[in-house]
Design an enzyme around this catalytic site. Structure first.
Site: not given
Ligand SMILES: NC(=O)c1ccc[n+]([C@@H]2O[C@H](COP(=O)([O-])OP(=O)(O)OC[C@H]3O[C@@H](n4cnc5c(N)ncnc54)[C@H](O)[C@@H]3O)[C@@H](O)[C@H]2O)c1
Length: 276
Positions: A160, A156
């Site tokens: 990132k 991860y």
């Molecule tokens: N939640 C956290 O604490 C956090 C922190 C830092 C960064 N992020 C980043 O935020 C972004 C969103 O994640 P989130 O936390 O909202 O999670 P989430 O799982 O709620 O949302 C992510 C969405 O991406 C979709 N997805 C996954 N693979 C895919 C693909 N191949 N094609 C299209 N859609 C796809 C999933 O179906 C999901 O709906 C990600 O890039 C994640 O790495 C999250």
């Protein structure tokens, strides 16, 4: 009159979590929104919510690991709204595990989604923004793209850091042509990310031990808070957006003395378990 009236935004991973928060915020500020995701059930729910705030919106089933899907997302958005102003490259997944043991298929999966997924959308949409001479790209990286906050998430963190570096390079490329770039570096956010996360290369008897989040990183914020930050950053053309002030501060200080920063981070966390 809002800065987002008559603007068209595309949000990948827009059905859930942070992407949904961004989509709803942009919609509530007047933008038309295309959400793209592989989760068709959540696409339907979020589409209804977007229309509920009065936004013109479409939902497109799109896997960001597919060139054809991403090109179709662009074509369907143009067919419905005639243009694109804002691309939010947000779809993402998580892989945890020791880097020397994580399965190559899991490395490939996370890099396909979290890195090449961004590249695909950049290739599909950025030529339109350059031609217009206006627009904005938001890449969702993470605090994991600014420092290795733990020992449990090398895949991860790798993905990132790539997303962060790509964003900085993209800003160098696009800003001189009137197109803004923002890199979103959230700390912990309450989302559904754990549902799709993979633990890889950890023997069953160690799976409960193979997790470490520093205690000062457990204060999660909500996706609607993140959505408002992103809308503000697009409006102000800000590059780096952090959800937690201490992460912005750490980013400023971490590299000033990389040897002691790294040593202090290692000393202040429990060592990874020995895997048999
Ligand atoms: N939640 C956290 O604490 C956090 C922190 C830092 C960064 N992020 C980043 O935020 C972004 C969103 O994640 P989130 O936390 O909202 O999670 P989430 O799982 O709620 O949302 C992510 C969405 O991406 C979709 N997805 C996954 N693979 C895919 C693909 N191949 N094609 C299209 N859609 C796809 C999933 O179906 C999901 O709906 C990600 O890039 C994640 O790495 C999250």
């Amino acid at each position: 009159m809002s800065a987002f009236d008559n603007k068209v935004a595309v949000v990948t991973g827009g059905a859930s979590g942070i992407g949904r928060g961004i989509a709803l915020e942009l919609a509530s500020r007047g933008a038309s929104v295309a959400i793209a995701d592989i989760n068709t059930e959540r696409l339907g729910t979020t589409l209804a919510d977007l229309r509920g705030v009065g936004s013109a919106a479409i939902a497109v089933r799109c896997d960001v690991t597919s060139d054809d899907d991403v090109e179709r997302l662009r074509d369907e958005t143009i067919a419905r709204f005639g243009r694109v102003d804002i691309l939010c490259n947000n779809a993402g997944v998580a892989v945890l595990g020791p880097p020397e043991r994580v399965a190559m298929t899991d490395w490939e999966w996370i890099l396909q989604v979290n890195v090449l997924g961004l590249v695909r959308a950049i290739q599909a949409f950025v030529p339109l923004l350059l031609e217009q001479g206006t627009g904005h790209v938001v890449n969702t990286a993470s605090v994991a793209g600014t420092w290795a906050y733990t020992w449990d998430a090398a895949p991860y963190i790798t993905s990132k850091f790539a997303a962060y570096g790509l964003s900085e390079a993209l800003a160098r490329r696009l800003r001189p042509h009137g197109v803004g770039v923002t890199v979103l570096c959230p700390g912990l956010v309450s989302t559904n990310l754990a549902e799709t996360a993979r633990m890889s290369g950890v023997p069953q008897q160690h799976s409960g031990e193979w997790f470490y989040l520093p205690p000062d990183m457990t204060d999660a914020v909500e996706p609607d808070f993140v959505g408002a930050l992103v809308a503000g950053a697009i409006d102000a053309n800000t590059f780096a957006v952090f959800t937690h002030a201490r992460d912005a501060e750490r980013f400023r200080t971490w590299r000033l003395d990389i040897e002691s920063s790294l040593a202090a981070a290692i000393d202040s966390s429990p060592p990874p378990p020995t895997l048999s």
